[in-house]
Write a protein that holds these residues in place. Structure first.
Motif, PDB file in Angstrom:
ATOM      1  N   ARG A 144       0.714  -1.055  -0.111  1.00  0.00           N
ATOM      2  CA  ARG A 144       0.001  -0.046  -0.039  1.00  0.00           C
ATOM      3  C   ARG A 144       0.843   1.312  -0.122  1.00  0.00           C
ATOM      4  O   ARG A 144       0.344   2.153  -0.455  1.00  0.00           O
ATOM      5  CB  ARG A 144      -0.817   0.351   1.187  1.00  0.00           C
ATOM      6  CG  ARG A 144      -2.091  -1.117   1.188  1.00  0.00           C
ATOM      7  CD  ARG A 144      -2.855  -1.221   2.390  1.00  0.00           C
ATOM      8  NE  ARG A 144      -3.580   0.187   2.297  1.00  0.00           N
ATOM      9  CZ  ARG A 144      -4.429   0.543   3.561  1.00  0.00           C
ATOM     10  NH1 ARG A 144      -4.697  -0.185   4.600  1.00  0.00           N
ATOM     11  NH2 ARG A 144      -5.069   1.634   3.448  1.00  0.00           N
ATOM     12  N   THR A 145       2.061   1.112   0.517  1.00  0.00           N
ATOM     13  CA  THR A 145       3.022   2.168   0.621  1.00  0.00           C
ATOM     14  C   THR A 145       3.843   2.346  -0.439  1.00  0.00           C
ATOM     15  O   THR A 145       4.606   3.532  -0.737  1.00  0.00           O
ATOM     16  CB  THR A 145       3.757   2.485   1.993  1.00  0.00           C
ATOM     17  OG1 THR A 145       4.589   1.254   2.078  1.00  0.00           O
ATOM     18  CG2 THR A 145       2.677   2.347   3.230  1.00  0.00           C
ATOM     19  N   THR A 151      -3.416   1.876  -6.072  1.00  0.00           N
ATOM     20  CA  THR A 151      -3.696   2.485  -4.671  1.00  0.00           C
ATOM     21  C   THR A 151      -5.139   2.242  -4.857  1.00  0.00           C
ATOM     22  O   THR A 151      -5.666   1.847  -5.785  1.00  0.00           O
ATOM     23  CB  THR A 151      -3.523   4.054  -4.502  1.00  0.00           C
ATOM     24  OG1 THR A 151      -4.120   4.884  -5.656  1.00  0.00           O
ATOM     25  CG2 THR A 151      -1.994   4.139  -4.545  1.00  0.00           C
ATOM     26  N   GLY A 152      -5.812   2.528  -3.704  1.00  0.00           N
ATOM     27  CA  GLY A 152      -7.071   2.331  -3.399  1.00  0.00           C
ATOM     28  C   GLY A 152      -7.670   0.992  -3.573  1.00  0.00           C
ATOM     29  O   GLY A 152      -6.842   0.018  -3.680  1.00  0.00           O
ATOM     30  N   ARG A 153      -8.808   1.022  -4.420  1.00  0.00           N
ATOM     31  CA  ARG A 153      -9.688  -0.447  -4.564  1.00  0.00           C
ATOM     32  C   ARG A 153      -8.752  -1.263  -5.484  1.00  0.00           C
ATOM     33  O   ARG A 153      -8.799  -2.430  -5.537  1.00  0.00           O
ATOM     34  CB  ARG A 153     -11.111   0.192  -5.249  1.00  0.00           C
ATOM     35  CG  ARG A 153     -11.861  -1.181  -5.487  1.00  0.00           C
ATOM     36  CD  ARG A 153     -13.215  -0.602  -6.011  1.00  0.00           C
ATOM     37  NE  ARG A 153     -13.963   0.183  -4.906  1.00  0.00           N
ATOM     38  CZ  ARG A 153     -15.301   0.620  -5.219  1.00  0.00           C
ATOM     39  NH1 ARG A 153     -15.778   0.207  -6.502  1.00  0.00           N
ATOM     40  NH2 ARG A 153     -15.869   1.151  -4.202  1.00  0.00           N
ATOM     41  N   ARG A 154      -8.175  -0.460  -6.476  1.00  0.00           N
ATOM     42  CA  ARG A 154      -7.532  -1.258  -7.681  1.00  0.00           C
ATOM     43  C   ARG A 154      -6.328  -2.060  -6.699  1.00  0.00           C
ATOM     44  O   ARG A 154      -6.343  -3.106  -7.133  1.00  0.00           O
ATOM     45  CB  ARG A 154      -6.628  -0.141  -8.469  1.00  0.00           C
ATOM     46  CG  ARG A 154      -5.730  -0.921  -9.714  1.00  0.00           C
ATOM     47  CD  ARG A 154      -6.371  -1.900 -10.356  1.00  0.00           C
ATOM     48  NE  ARG A 154      -5.449  -2.543 -11.006  1.00  0.00           N
ATOM     49  CZ  ARG A 154      -4.755  -2.062 -12.182  1.00  0.00           C
ATOM     50  NH1 ARG A 154      -5.272  -0.822 -12.857  1.00  0.00           N
ATOM     51  NH2 ARG A 154      -4.052  -2.885 -13.025  1.00  0.00           N
ATOM     52  N   LEU A 155      -5.829  -1.783  -5.821  1.00  0.00           N
ATOM     53  CA  LEU A 155      -4.478  -2.494  -5.109  1.00  0.00           C
ATOM     54  C   LEU A 155      -5.318  -3.702  -4.613  1.00  0.00           C
ATOM     55  O   LEU A 155      -4.838  -4.589  -4.576  1.00  0.00           O
ATOM     56  CB  LEU A 155      -4.015  -1.351  -4.259  1.00  0.00           C
ATOM     57  CG  LEU A 155      -3.027  -2.452  -3.235  1.00  0.00           C
ATOM     58  CD1 LEU A 155      -2.049  -2.959  -4.048  1.00  0.00           C
ATOM     59  CD2 LEU A 155      -2.518  -1.526  -2.011  1.00  0.00           C
ATOM     60  N   TRP A 156      -6.544  -3.327  -3.859  1.00  0.00           N
ATOM     61  CA  TRP A 156      -7.223  -4.564  -3.205  1.00  0.00           C
ATOM     62  C   TRP A 156      -7.383  -5.719  -4.083  1.00  0.00           C
ATOM     63  O   TRP A 156      -7.430  -7.037  -3.862  1.00  0.00           O
ATOM     64  CB  TRP A 156      -8.350  -4.016  -2.487  1.00  0.00           C
ATOM     65  CG  TRP A 156      -7.780  -3.298  -1.281  1.00  0.00           C
ATOM     66  CD1 TRP A 156      -7.957  -1.978  -0.936  1.00  0.00           C
ATOM     67  CD2 TRP A 156      -7.140  -3.750  -0.138  1.00  0.00           C
ATOM     68  NE1 TRP A 156      -7.641  -1.588   0.233  1.00  0.00           N
ATOM     69  CE2 TRP A 156      -7.088  -2.696   0.951  1.00  0.00           C
ATOM     70  CE3 TRP A 156      -6.708  -5.013   0.350  1.00  0.00           C
ATOM     71  CZ2 TRP A 156      -6.174  -2.816   2.024  1.00  0.00           C
ATOM     72  CZ3 TRP A 156      -5.954  -5.228   1.654  1.00  0.00           C
ATOM     73  CH2 TRP A 156      -5.997  -4.204   2.557  1.00  0.00           C
TER      74      TRP A 156
END
Length: 296
Positions: A144-145, A151-156
């Motif tokens: 996440r960093t 970032t955000g929903r795309r990362l999840w």
């Protein structure tokens, strides 16, 4: 050389092949899509394995209906679904972050044993699970960093791909062991596995071509070939190890590929991934947890 030692040797070779495959896939997806990578990989797998098995195992291939079914299911789960999810994860969040999350697959086998077979949770098993989960959470936090990930929903969404790969890779060995238990030679089994995955992937390509005319583009990328040959070595050595050595021994040895991938990414993929000390520490915690889980 004693059979157990030979099995461990094959497991070490499988870990090396898996690590090289992961790094080469990351380099290959710089210029080619995951579909391109998988198309080349299935083609190279079959070009290498079919002639070898055809000659070495002739005329008794030892295939039964039970082994055919078991290896075919393993191919659909491991060499198709898990492979797609794993490679998409590498392309999106990098090999160094995908590998520790994919390494969660032993937990799936343990969970199945506890729920389905009513096996007991020991203190060592619980400690191993805690370490794996803590290390995985640290990988997610680090991702996440990182400036190289979404970032955000795309990362999840991106993180779900290696986790899904871990799920199917955890189920895959059950069918692999069932197939090997019938007496089918490991090389024949891995060829059936690859052929089943290739058929499933071929049907997808045919459907896609009919829909929009897209076909894989695989011209002139040495990394796709390197990844494909490494994958063939990994699968062949993995099956040879499972045929000689218990899963509880093979799995932790194979888990060392996680450390090799993170170290390799830090050395060879500096332009693509940022490997931090936190990521390295989290990876080590995951591997330590896996060792406790499979030996509990």
């Amino acid at each position: 050389m004693a059979p157990p030692l030979l099995g461990i040797g094959f497991a070490v070779l499988a870990a090396l092949g898996l690590a090289v495959q992961s790094l080469a896939v990351r380099l290959g997806t710089r210029t080619h899509s995951v579909v391109d990578v998988i198309a080349v990989m299935f083609a190279v797998n079959l070009l290498i394995l079919v002639p070898i098995v055809g000659v070495v195992e002739y005329p008794q291939y030892g295939v039964t209906l039970d082994s055919l079914f078991a290896f075919a299911v393993a191919g659909i789960l491991g060499s198709l679904v898990a492979r797609v999810c794993y490679f998409v994860g590498i392309a999106r969040i990098g090999a160094s972050r995908t590998e520790p999350l994919k390494a969660l697959f032993p937990l799936v086998a343990v969970a199945a044993a506890v729920v389905v077979l009513d096996e007991q949770l020991t203190a060592q098993l619980l400690a191993g699970i805690a370490l794996v989960l803590a290390g995985s959470l640290a990988v997610v936090t680090e991702a996440r960093t990182s400036p190289t990930t979404a970032t955000g929903r795309r990362l999840w969404v991106d993180l779900l791909f290696p986790l899904t790969a871990a799920l199917f890779l955890g189920i895959d060995p059950i069918f692999t062991k069932l197939g090997l238990a019938t007496g089918t030679p490991p090389m024949v089994g891995v060829t059936i596995r690859i052929a089943a995955g290739a058929v499933g992937f071929g049907l997808y390509l045919a459907w896609r071509a009919v829909g929009d005319g897209r076909v894989p583009s695989v011209a002139g990328n040495r990394w796709l070939i390197v990844a494909s040959v490494a994958n063939t070595v990994y699968l062949s050595a993995y099956y040879a190890a499972l045929a000689r050595t218990p899963v509880a021994v093979v799995t932790p040895v194979l888990g060392t590929s996680t450390l090799l991938v993170v170290a390799g990414a830090a050395i060879f993929l500096q332009a693509d991934e940022r490997v931090t000390w936190k990521l390295g520490g989290a990876t080590a915690v995951v591997v330590a947890g896996i060792l406790l889980v499979v030996q509990a």
